[in-house]
Every structure is written in C-alpha cells, then in structure tokens.
Scaffold this motif. Structure first.
Motif, PDB file in Angstrom:
ATOM      1  N   PRO A  81       0.828  -1.220   0.000  1.00  0.00           N
ATOM      2  CA  PRO A  81       0.000   0.000   0.000  1.00  0.00           C
ATOM      3  C   PRO A  81       0.856   1.261   0.000  1.00  0.00           C
ATOM      4  CG  PRO A  81       0.007  -1.014   2.178  1.00  0.00           C
ATOM      5  CD  PRO A  81       0.707  -1.973   1.268  1.00  0.00           C
ATOM      6  N   SER A  82       0.233   2.358  -0.357  1.00  0.00           N
ATOM      7  CA  SER A  82       0.941   3.636  -0.403  1.00  0.00           C
ATOM      8  C   SER A  82       1.249   4.134   1.010  1.00  0.00           C
ATOM      9  CB  SER A  82       0.095   4.676  -1.146  1.00  0.00           C
ATOM     10  OG  SER A  82      -1.152   4.856  -0.494  1.00  0.00           O
ATOM     11  N   ARG A  83       2.208   5.028   1.110  1.00  0.00           N
ATOM     12  CA  ARG A  83       2.610   5.588   2.394  1.00  0.00           C
ATOM     13  C   ARG A  83       1.561   6.601   2.857  1.00  0.00           C
ATOM     14  NH1 ARG A  83       7.656   7.389   1.150  1.00  0.00           N
ATOM     15  NH2 ARG A  83       6.890   9.439   0.604  1.00  0.00           N
ATOM     16  N   THR A  84       1.253   6.560   4.122  1.00  0.00           N
ATOM     17  CA  THR A  84       0.243   7.468   4.689  1.00  0.00           C
ATOM     18  C   THR A  84       0.814   8.200   5.902  1.00  0.00           C
ATOM     19  OG1 THR A  84      -0.637   5.660   6.060  1.00  0.00           O
ATOM     20  CG2 THR A  84      -1.700   6.056   3.911  1.00  0.00           C
ATOM     21  N   GLN A  85       0.216   9.325   6.217  1.00  0.00           N
ATOM     22  CA  GLN A  85       0.609  10.105   7.388  1.00  0.00           C
ATOM     23  C   GLN A  85      -0.113   9.596   8.637  1.00  0.00           C
ATOM     24  OE1 GLN A  85      -0.294  14.144   6.073  1.00  0.00           O
ATOM     25  NE2 GLN A  85       1.886  14.614   6.134  1.00  0.00           N
ATOM     26  N   GLY A  86       0.556   9.802   9.773  1.00  0.00           N
ATOM     27  CA  GLY A  86      -0.069   9.472  11.040  1.00  0.00           C
ATOM     28  C   GLY A  86      -0.961  10.599  11.535  1.00  0.00           C
ATOM     29  N   SER A  87      -1.813  10.287  12.458  1.00  0.00           N
ATOM     30  CA  SER A  87      -2.776  11.274  12.948  1.00  0.00           C
ATOM     31  C   SER A  87      -2.235  12.100  14.120  1.00  0.00           C
ATOM     32  CB  SER A  87      -4.074  10.580  13.357  1.00  0.00           C
ATOM     33  OG  SER A  87      -3.804   9.593  14.355  1.00  0.00           O
ATOM     34  N   ASP A  88      -1.666  11.414  15.136  1.00  0.00           N
ATOM     35  CA  ASP A  88      -1.259  12.128  16.344  1.00  0.00           C
ATOM     36  C   ASP A  88      -0.068  11.410  16.963  1.00  0.00           C
ATOM     37  OD1 ASP A  88      -1.072  13.819  18.444  1.00  0.00           O
ATOM     38  OD2 ASP A  88      -2.903  13.138  19.461  1.00  0.00           O
ATOM     39  N   CYS A  89       0.889  12.201  17.456  1.00  0.00           N
ATOM     40  CA  CYS A  89       2.077  11.630  18.086  1.00  0.00           C
ATOM     41  C   CYS A  89       1.834  11.286  19.566  1.00  0.00           C
ATOM     42  CB  CYS A  89       3.256  12.593  17.971  1.00  0.00           C
ATOM     43  SG  CYS A  89       2.982  14.206  18.745  1.00  0.00           S
ATOM     44  N   LYS A  90       0.759  11.829  20.144  1.00  0.00           N
ATOM     45  CA  LYS A  90       0.373  11.545  21.531  1.00  0.00           C
ATOM     46  C   LYS A  90       1.461  11.915  22.537  1.00  0.00           C
ATOM     47  CE  LYS A  90      -2.726   7.791  20.199  1.00  0.00           C
ATOM     48  NZ  LYS A  90      -3.058   6.357  20.367  1.00  0.00           N
ATOM     49  N   CYS A  91       2.126  13.027  22.304  1.00  0.00           N
ATOM     50  CA  CYS A  91       3.124  13.512  23.265  1.00  0.00           C
ATOM     51  C   CYS A  91       2.584  14.757  23.967  1.00  0.00           C
ATOM     52  CB  CYS A  91       4.448  13.816  22.575  1.00  0.00           C
ATOM     53  SG  CYS A  91       4.399  15.245  21.484  1.00  0.00           S
ATOM     54  N   GLU A  92       3.285  15.220  24.966  1.00  0.00           N
ATOM     55  CA  GLU A  92       2.821  16.360  25.758  1.00  0.00           C
ATOM     56  C   GLU A  92       2.829  17.661  24.957  1.00  0.00           C
ATOM     57  OE1 GLU A  92       5.290  16.504  29.174  1.00  0.00           O
ATOM     58  OE2 GLU A  92       4.487  14.656  30.073  1.00  0.00           O
ATOM     59  N   LYS A  93       3.784  17.773  24.011  1.00  0.00           N
ATOM     60  CA  LYS A  93       3.897  19.017  23.253  1.00  0.00           C
ATOM     61  C   LYS A  93       2.878  19.114  22.118  1.00  0.00           C
ATOM     62  CE  LYS A  93       8.855  19.435  24.166  1.00  0.00           C
ATOM     63  NZ  LYS A  93      10.202  19.548  23.562  1.00  0.00           N
ATOM     64  N   GLU A  94       2.235  17.984  21.775  1.00  0.00           N
ATOM     65  CA  GLU A  94       1.272  17.944  20.666  1.00  0.00           C
ATOM     66  C   GLU A  94       1.887  18.546  19.401  1.00  0.00           C
ATOM     67  OE1 GLU A  94      -2.186  19.937  22.039  1.00  0.00           O
ATOM     68  OE2 GLU A  94      -2.851  18.271  23.317  1.00  0.00           O
ATOM     69  N   CYS A  95       2.967  17.920  18.947  1.00  0.00           N
ATOM     70  CA  CYS A  95       3.757  18.463  17.833  1.00  0.00           C
ATOM     71  C   CYS A  95       2.953  18.542  16.534  1.00  0.00           C
ATOM     72  CB  CYS A  95       4.991  17.595  17.615  1.00  0.00           C
ATOM     73  SG  CYS A  95       6.006  17.387  19.092  1.00  0.00           S
ATOM     74  N   ILE A  96       2.225  17.469  16.214  1.00  0.00           N
ATOM     75  CA  ILE A  96       1.516  17.428  14.933  1.00  0.00           C
ATOM     76  C   ILE A  96       0.389  18.445  14.884  1.00  0.00           C
ATOM     77  CG2 ILE A  96       0.081  15.959  13.451  1.00  0.00           C
ATOM     78  CD1 ILE A  96       1.768  13.621  14.178  1.00  0.00           C
ATOM     79  N   LYS A  97      -0.275  18.696  16.013  1.00  0.00           N
ATOM     80  CA  LYS A  97      -1.396  19.623  16.039  1.00  0.00           C
ATOM     81  C   LYS A  97      -0.967  21.063  15.818  1.00  0.00           C
ATOM     82  CE  LYS A  97      -4.332  16.788  19.005  1.00  0.00           C
ATOM     83  NZ  LYS A  97      -5.082  16.709  20.285  1.00  0.00           N
ATOM     84  N   ARG A  98       0.331  21.341  15.952  1.00  0.00           N
ATOM     85  CA  ARG A  98       0.809  22.696  15.713  1.00  0.00           C
ATOM     86  C   ARG A  98       0.967  23.011  14.235  1.00  0.00           C
ATOM     87  NH1 ARG A  98       5.995  23.451  19.425  1.00  0.00           N
ATOM     88  NH2 ARG A  98       6.282  21.228  18.977  1.00  0.00           N
ATOM     89  N   LEU A  99       0.793  22.013  13.382  1.00  0.00           N
ATOM     90  CA  LEU A  99       0.873  22.204  11.942  1.00  0.00           C
ATOM     91  C   LEU A  99      -0.512  22.112  11.331  1.00  0.00           C
ATOM     92  CD1 LEU A  99       3.978  19.969  11.101  1.00  0.00           C
ATOM     93  CD2 LEU A  99       3.917  22.457  11.150  1.00  0.00           C
ATOM     94  N   SER A 100      -0.769  22.949  10.340  1.00  0.00           N
ATOM     95  CA  SER A 100      -2.047  22.906   9.644  1.00  0.00           C
ATOM     96  C   SER A 100      -2.064  21.740   8.651  1.00  0.00           C
ATOM     97  CB  SER A 100      -2.284  24.227   8.902  1.00  0.00           C
ATOM     98  OG  SER A 100      -1.294  24.396   7.891  1.00  0.00           O
ATOM     99  N   PRO A 101      -3.225  21.267   8.231  1.00  0.00           N
ATOM    100  CA  PRO A 101      -3.285  20.173   7.254  1.00  0.00           C
ATOM    101  C   PRO A 101      -2.553  20.491   5.952  1.00  0.00           C
ATOM    102  CG  PRO A 101      -5.429  20.500   8.277  1.00  0.00           C
ATOM    103  CD  PRO A 101      -4.563  21.632   8.743  1.00  0.00           C
ATOM    104  N   ASP A 102      -2.619  21.739   5.494  1.00  0.00           N
ATOM    105  CA  ASP A 102      -1.928  22.105   4.254  1.00  0.00           C
ATOM    106  C   ASP A 102      -0.411  22.002   4.427  1.00  0.00           C
ATOM    107  OD1 ASP A 102      -4.355  22.579   3.080  1.00  0.00           O
ATOM    108  OD2 ASP A 102      -4.335  24.742   3.544  1.00  0.00           O
TER     109      ASP A 102
END
Length: 328
Positions: A81-102
């Motif tokens: 299958p093709s490579r996909t992005q993860g949803s959440d890193c589940k860390c205290e800093k919430e690194c992924i949520k600081r980036l917009s989808p674009d």
C-alpha cells in the motif's frame, strides 16, 4: 584479364567469396590474456536505440517505493500500500497539532526521492553529546553517548518536534531515522543510497570479453555507401551475413566446445549469449547488412529491371557479366 583484376582491386564495392569472413589477426589465446581496459565508444549514430533502464520493473518499483506510491513487489508478488501520514504523536507538546493540514500535506508530497530524502532528514536531526548523567549510573557502562533532537522547517522558522511526530508526518519508520542518526554520529555525510551499488556482480560480462566481442565484429570487412558517404556514416556488411551467422562464427572461434553442443542441438551455457552479442552489436555499431537501396546507378537499375522481367532462368543468366556494374 589484367584490366579486370585492376578494376576489382580498386573498386570499393567488389566482393569475393572470402571477403566477408572475419580476419584472423587475433586468436582466442590472445584474447584470453588481454588486460581489462575501457572499451571505446562507437563513432557515429547508433543503429538502434539503447535500453530504457528507467522502464525496467525493478527500477520502477524502486521509484514508486521512494515516492510512497502503491506498487507490486517483484519478489513476493504482494501489493504494497501507499505511504500514509499518522494522525497524532500523543506527546505532551502535541507536535503534529501545531501544523495545519496544508503544511503537513506539503511536507509529505515533496518527500519523493531516496537520496534527497535522507539528505533532507539528516538536516532535521541535531546530534549532541550527553552533558550530564545521574549519579547512580556513573559506574555503569553508558548505553548511549549521544542525544538527538528533531525539528521541522515551517517557512523560515524551525519547529522542534518529537521523533514520533517526524516519522508520522513523513510516513516513515523509526529505524530509518536511527540509521541516518548513526551515520551522523560517525561523520558519514552525505548519506547515499547504496542499494544496488555493491561490487558483487556474478552475472556481469568482464571487460576483456566485451573487448573480444568488439574485435570479432570489427574483423568483418565492411563498406560504406558510395553515393551517400557524405550524409551518413553507416557501414554495410555482406548480405549473406546476419547476427545468427556472426554469433555462430564467434562461438566456433572462441568457444568451440559450446559451438559443437549447439550444432548437436544439446543444451549449452556460453560465456557470451546470443542476446548479449546482438545487443552489443546494435548499441555500439552503426552497421547494416546488404547495401542501401538508393546506392545504385542507372546501369544497375537497367540490369535489375531486365533480370526481373526475364521470362526464364536461361534468359536471366544468359550473360552474367552484363548483369552487374562495377559499383556492385
């Protein structure tokens, strides 16, 4: 009689029975002792186009895998299958949520080349030595001597992130980051893709055999076009020859045991197979068999029309000397 022999010697298109046999300047024993040298490139325009390496299945699979696209494995036949992005890193800093989808999609879509990927990831890792250890662990052998920090580039700014977030955003595994980090600690930069760049090539044709094939092809007398020599550098061999005959002559000269097995229609495994001989002939020589159709004069055309219009074989070969001109 003397005038006819002089014409034959001076005529570049005169043929004889022994003319199209390969010359015997080099023997098999000499070719076996030839030192490996670089084979010179062919002069002029090549007759056939070269192989398109990018269209090979394994190379297409390598490109699709680097781009993260869906592909079918050549070895196992499974659909990867093709490579996909993860949803959440589940860390205290919430690194992924600081980036917009674009912003996440922009980073993910530009990640499509193996060597560029490794160079890009190595620039996002900072390596530093461990500055302080716990007192209870001073006498124990340390399991690691370096610490690693990860970051992302958001425009002109750098955004510190955790290891899990860096992997999820680019759709890669932790082992790949660990491999790149180990190269950085060993000062091995830039990181290069070493897939297929080893020296173990059991099926590779040695250079002295390639040189042997080249010398054998060049040993056949060839001619150039009489009327189109200024426009084309193509050379012509006898119309009685073809690749099968030339390859048989090669086996007979350099691999007589395999030639005998071939004549007896028994299985054999030569050092130079027919496919390689033909491919080398097409890719490195601008040679054809016979002569160009336009390379005739009025006298040739007149005799050719008379031969084709003859009603009987006796009329066709009534006067052989007049059926060809001096240029044929």
């Amino acid at each position: 009689m003397s005038t006819e022999s002089e014409k034959e010697d001076s005529d570049p298109f005169h043929s004889s029975e022994s003319e199209y046999q390969p010359s015997s300047q080099s023997s098999s024993s000499e070719c076996e002792t030839v030192e490996p040298v670089e084979v010179p490139e062919a002069n002029g325009t090549i007759k056939k186009k070269k192989r398109d390496v990018k269209s090979w299945k394994r190379n297409m699979q390598k490109v699709k895998r680097a781009k993260g696209e869906t592909y079918k494995s050549i070895t196992s036949g499974k659909i990867v299958p093709s490579r996909t992005q993860g949803s959440d890193c589940k860390c205290e800093k919430e690194c992924i949520k600081r980036l917009s989808p674009d912003e996440k999609n922009e980073l993910f879509s530009s990640f499509n080349d193996q060597e560029k990927q490794d160079s890009y990831l190595s620039s996002l890792i900072t390596v530093s030595q461990i500055k302080r250890r716990r007192k209870n662990n001073l006498n124990i052998n340390p399991q690691r001597n370096y610490t690693y920090k990860y970051k992302l580039r958001k425009g002109a700014f750098e955004l510190p992130v955790c290891k899990q977030a860096l992997c999820l955003i680019h759709g890669i595994g932790k082992k790949r980051l660990e491999r790149i980090a180990s190269h950085l600690t060993a000062n091995v930069t830039p990181v290069q893709d070493k897939r297929g760049k080893h020296g173990d090539r059991p099926n590779m044709i040695p250079k002295f055999l390639r040189k042997q094939v080249r010398e054998h092809i060049e040993s056949f007398p060839n001619k150039i076009s009489h009327y189109f020599r200024a426009r084309s550098s193509k050379q012509y061999l006898s119309p009685d020859l073809n690749l099968t005959i030339m390859y048989d002559l090669y086996l007979k000269k350099f691999e007589p045991e395999n030639y005998k097995l071939k004549q007896d229609e028994l299985p054999f495994k030569p050092k130079i197979c027919y496919d390689f001989y033909g491919r080398y002939f097409r890719e490195n020589f601008n040679i054809s068999f016979g002569r160009p159709r336009k390379d005739t004069c009025k006298k040739c055309d007149m005799f050719e029309n008379k031969i084709q219009g003859a009603e009987s074989e006796e009329e066709k070969f009534r006067n052989p000397k007049k059926t060809t001109c001096s240029r044929v």
